[in-house]
Design an enzyme around this catalytic site. Structure first.
Site: not given
Length: 388
Positions: A75, A77, A108, A143-144, A172, A357
């Protein structure tokens, strides 16, 4: 085959510099297309919509028309940056300092995408003239976020258009302490539960004229938490139930409320499906109380890709590059692998997850380059390994 090498670090920087906070693409998929199209990948932009959710753009790209088709899923995003003033480096600057690349999405998982592109280019440069299989990318921008207009709908599109995935590597960040320590071969499911215990409002000085729902709710929660749900399985840790919210919305100190609410989440192993788990939790509360409502929401089912060809080639690749033997794990939260597992064997491997994150999310430049080498070895081992 005349394929231009792709620097995984520079491509990571270009992706990070696109501020693609869900659901905004911010040019990230175009950066990927610009890297993949010259390699000979056929690229398909796949925008999807659903009422009540943001529109999301996605990308499926494939080199080759014959099987087997080894797919990389990821992903572009990213989560919001939070307090930008707390960052030492601009979150979308992709700056390198002392061998560390900083930026939202570095871990990520924009670096992993860049590394697989680099590895694919290297593999095609070496084997493109004789390679008869396929390499593909399944890249979402959702995805997020709600994960409603991304991978799940893309997989439906693949089926409708005759596309088959034979195996999939998800990028991931799987590693805990060092690059190469963990491969994910499954994930626990996620189930949210919502309890509303009803009562009768009244004055605290006259409890006999009221019915306090709070002690009743506490009893229900005690029943759910006082005993283990299960004791784990061969590849999974025990399921765990965590109470995440208890609320009565009561601003007065002298009023018995008319209702009390609680929310809990269960991360469950392959002992259960979401249906059988809901039945078990409901049965646990039968007789423990009355006048309450229990409802559920399912975020994902548990799944396991049993050790086999895919995990074997991934382990060998990690061992060759890092010298480590990775654990085959099912720990952590959910990922888009929960959708892919219904279509092909799927396993996950990426960078270390310590700063995912977080403020000042970052990855070691050496790890990025090493991850590209690992992915190259995974591709090579997959297409050289005998069929099961």
């Amino acid at each position: 085959m005349g394929v231009t090498p792709i620097d995984p670090v520079k491509l990571t920087q270009a992706l990070i510099q696109c501020p693609s906070v869900t659901p905004d693409d911010a040019g990230a998929l175009a950066v990927l297309e610009q890297a993949l199209c010259p390699l000979g990948f056929a690229c398909h932009r796949l925008p999807f919509s659903q009422a009540g959710t943001p529109d999301v753009d996605n990308l499926y790209a494939r080199w080759g028309t014959r099987g087997p088709n080894l797919c990389f899923a990821g992903h572009t995003d990213v989560v919001p940056v939070g307090d930008q003033a707390a960052w030492r480096h601009p979150p979308f600057g992709a700056e390198i300092e002392n061998g560390i690349l900083y930026g939202r999405g570095a871990v990520d998982m924009k670096a992993a995408i860049a590394c697989f592109v680099s590895a694919a280019a290297r593999y095609l440069q070496k084997h493109g003239d004789t390679f008869v299989g396929s390499l593909s990318f399944l890249i979402t921008g959702d995805e997020e976020g709600p994960a409603l207009n991304g991978t799940d709908k893309m997989l439906d599109w693949l089926v409708a258009n005759g596309e088959t995935l034979d195996a999939c590597i998800v990028g991931e960040p799987t590693n805990t302490d060092a690059l190469g320590d963990t491969i994910k071969i499954g994930r626990r499911g996620s189930l949210n539960g919502f309890i509303t215990q009803r009562g009768t409002q009244g004055h605290v000085a006259y409890p006999h004229l009221a019915d306090n729902p709070v002690p009743k709710l506490v009893k229900l929660l005690s029943v759910l938490t006082e005993q283990p749900i299960d004791h784990g399985t061969a590849h999974f840790q025990p399921s765990n139930l965590e109470v995440t919210s208890v609320d009565v919305g009561n601003l007065a100190t002298n009023v018995i409320p008319n209702a009390a609410k609680a929310v809990f989440n269960v991360r469950f192993n392959d002992t259960f499906s979401s249906t059988t788990l809901k039945d078990k939790l409901t049965d646990m509360l039968v007789g423990a109380g009355d006048n309450f409502e229990l409802r559920f929401e399912v975020s994902g089912e548990s799944f396991l890709t049993p050790p086999g060809k895919l995990s074997d080639v991934m382990v060998r690749a990690v061992q060759k590059i890092t010298g480590l033997t990775p654990a085959l794990s099912t720990t952590g939260g959910t990922s888009d692998a929960r959708f892919i597992k219904d279509h092909c064997a799927v396993a996950e491997f990426g960078l270390t997850n310590a700063t995912a994150h977080k403020v000042d999310e970052h990855a070691r430049v050496d790890d990025i380059r090493q991850l590209a080498d690992i992915y190259f070895e995974m591709i090579s081992a997959f297409f050289e390994a005998p069929s099961p």
